[in-house]
Write a protein that holds these residues in place. Structure first.
Motif, PDB file in Angstrom:
ATOM      1  N   THR A   6       6.534   7.474  19.750  1.00  0.00           N
ATOM      2  CA  THR A   6       7.538   8.465  20.118  1.00  0.00           C
ATOM      3  C   THR A   6       8.200   9.056  18.875  1.00  0.00           C
ATOM      4  OG1 THR A   6       7.954   7.280  22.180  1.00  0.00           O
ATOM      5  CG2 THR A   6       9.626   8.853  21.480  1.00  0.00           C
ATOM      6  N   ALA A   7       8.528   8.208  17.915  1.00  0.00           N
ATOM      7  CA  ALA A   7       9.130   8.693  16.668  1.00  0.00           C
ATOM      8  C   ALA A   7       8.154   9.594  15.916  1.00  0.00           C
ATOM      9  CB  ALA A   7       9.551   7.509  15.813  1.00  0.00           C
ATOM     10  N   TYR A   8       6.884   9.235  15.926  1.00  0.00           N
ATOM     11  CA  TYR A   8       5.849  10.034  15.271  1.00  0.00           C
ATOM     12  C   TYR A   8       5.766  11.422  15.898  1.00  0.00           C
ATOM     13  CZ  TYR A   8       1.088  11.475  14.020  1.00  0.00           C
ATOM     14  OH  TYR A   8      -0.007  12.175  13.599  1.00  0.00           O
ATOM     15  N   ILE A   9       5.735  11.477  17.211  1.00  0.00           N
ATOM     16  CA  ILE A   9       5.654  12.761  17.919  1.00  0.00           C
ATOM     17  C   ILE A   9       6.905  13.601  17.667  1.00  0.00           C
ATOM     18  CG2 ILE A   9       5.564  13.832  20.221  1.00  0.00           C
ATOM     19  CD1 ILE A   9       2.900  12.692  19.235  1.00  0.00           C
ATOM     20  N   LEU A  42       3.029  20.263   4.479  1.00  0.00           N
ATOM     21  CA  LEU A  42       3.995  19.214   4.831  1.00  0.00           C
ATOM     22  C   LEU A  42       3.724  18.662   6.228  1.00  0.00           C
ATOM     23  CD1 LEU A  42       6.617  17.723   3.976  1.00  0.00           C
ATOM     24  CD2 LEU A  42       7.851  19.562   5.105  1.00  0.00           C
ATOM     25  N   VAL A  43       3.463  19.537   7.182  1.00  0.00           N
ATOM     26  CA  VAL A  43       3.157  19.100   8.547  1.00  0.00           C
ATOM     27  C   VAL A  43       1.852  18.311   8.570  1.00  0.00           C
ATOM     28  CG1 VAL A  43       2.562  19.897  10.878  1.00  0.00           C
ATOM     29  CG2 VAL A  43       4.467  20.946   9.659  1.00  0.00           C
ATOM     30  N   LEU A  44       0.853  18.783   7.854  1.00  0.00           N
ATOM     31  CA  LEU A  44      -0.426  18.081   7.797  1.00  0.00           C
ATOM     32  C   LEU A  44      -0.270  16.692   7.180  1.00  0.00           C
ATOM     33  CD1 LEU A  44      -3.484  18.241   8.267  1.00  0.00           C
ATOM     34  CD2 LEU A  44      -3.679  19.182   5.972  1.00  0.00           C
ATOM     35  N   GLU A  49      -0.196  10.752   7.693  1.00  0.00           N
ATOM     36  CA  GLU A  49       0.426   9.565   7.107  1.00  0.00           C
ATOM     37  C   GLU A  49       0.146   8.271   7.867  1.00  0.00           C
ATOM     38  OE1 GLU A  49       4.763   8.014   5.557  1.00  0.00           O
ATOM     39  OE2 GLU A  49       4.631   9.812   6.778  1.00  0.00           O
ATOM     40  N   PRO A  50       0.300   8.213   9.193  1.00  0.00           N
ATOM     41  CA  PRO A  50       0.013   6.955   9.896  1.00  0.00           C
ATOM     42  C   PRO A  50      -1.459   6.543   9.796  1.00  0.00           C
ATOM     43  CG  PRO A  50       1.284   8.406  11.295  1.00  0.00           C
ATOM     44  CD  PRO A  50       0.889   9.191  10.092  1.00  0.00           C
ATOM     45  N   ILE A  51      -2.345   7.504   9.799  1.00  0.00           N
ATOM     46  CA  ILE A  51      -3.776   7.190   9.704  1.00  0.00           C
ATOM     47  C   ILE A  51      -4.093   6.624   8.320  1.00  0.00           C
ATOM     48  CG2 ILE A  51      -6.081   8.201   9.737  1.00  0.00           C
ATOM     49  CD1 ILE A  51      -4.899  10.266  11.762  1.00  0.00           C
ATOM     50  N   ALA A  56      -5.199   1.957   4.675  1.00  0.00           N
ATOM     51  CA  ALA A  56      -4.800   1.153   3.524  1.00  0.00           C
ATOM     52  C   ALA A  56      -4.487  -0.283   3.952  1.00  0.00           C
ATOM     53  CB  ALA A  56      -3.579   1.784   2.850  1.00  0.00           C
ATOM     54  N   TRP A  57      -3.967  -0.457   5.152  1.00  0.00           N
ATOM     55  CA  TRP A  57      -3.605  -1.777   5.650  1.00  0.00           C
ATOM     56  C   TRP A  57      -4.842  -2.616   5.964  1.00  0.00           C
ATOM     57  CZ3 TRP A  57      -3.729  -3.969  10.772  1.00  0.00           C
ATOM     58  CH2 TRP A  57      -3.046  -5.173  10.866  1.00  0.00           C
ATOM     59  N   LYS A  58      -5.908  -1.976   6.386  1.00  0.00           N
ATOM     60  CA  LYS A  58      -7.134  -2.686   6.772  1.00  0.00           C
ATOM     61  C   LYS A  58      -7.844  -3.307   5.577  1.00  0.00           C
ATOM     62  CE  LYS A  58      -7.304  -1.761  11.197  1.00  0.00           C
ATOM     63  NZ  LYS A  58      -7.433  -2.712  12.246  1.00  0.00           N
ATOM     64  N   ARG A  59      -7.598  -2.852   4.377  1.00  0.00           N
ATOM     65  CA  ARG A  59      -8.281  -3.361   3.193  1.00  0.00           C
ATOM     66  C   ARG A  59      -7.884  -4.734   2.925  1.00  0.00           C
ATOM     67  NH1 ARG A  59      -8.561   1.457  -1.193  1.00  0.00           N
ATOM     68  NH2 ARG A  59      -9.744   2.858   0.094  1.00  0.00           N
TER      69      ARG A  59
END
Length: 59
Positions: A6-9, A42-44, A49-51, A56-59
């Protein structure tokens, strides 16, 4: 999880509305073109950013 989504949207929506309003308020010409390009970037970035954080977290 739902709260994060919700915050992302909300963030994407707010940035998009801001970008459109800023684009409409700019006078015609090169400055308007550059402003729209930067705000679109900026919008892009906000959308990707979450993706990128997930990758980066999966590494």
């Amino acid at each position: 999880m739902i709260a994060m989504f919700t915050a992302y949207i909300k963030t994407i929506t707010a940035l998009t509305v801001f970008a459109v309003m800023a684009g409409l308020l700019m006078p015609d010409g090169k400055f308007r073109q550059y402003t729209r390009w930067v705000l679109g970037l900026l919008v892009l970035t906000a959308m990707l950013e979450p993706i990128l954080q997930l990758l980066a977290w999966k590494r």
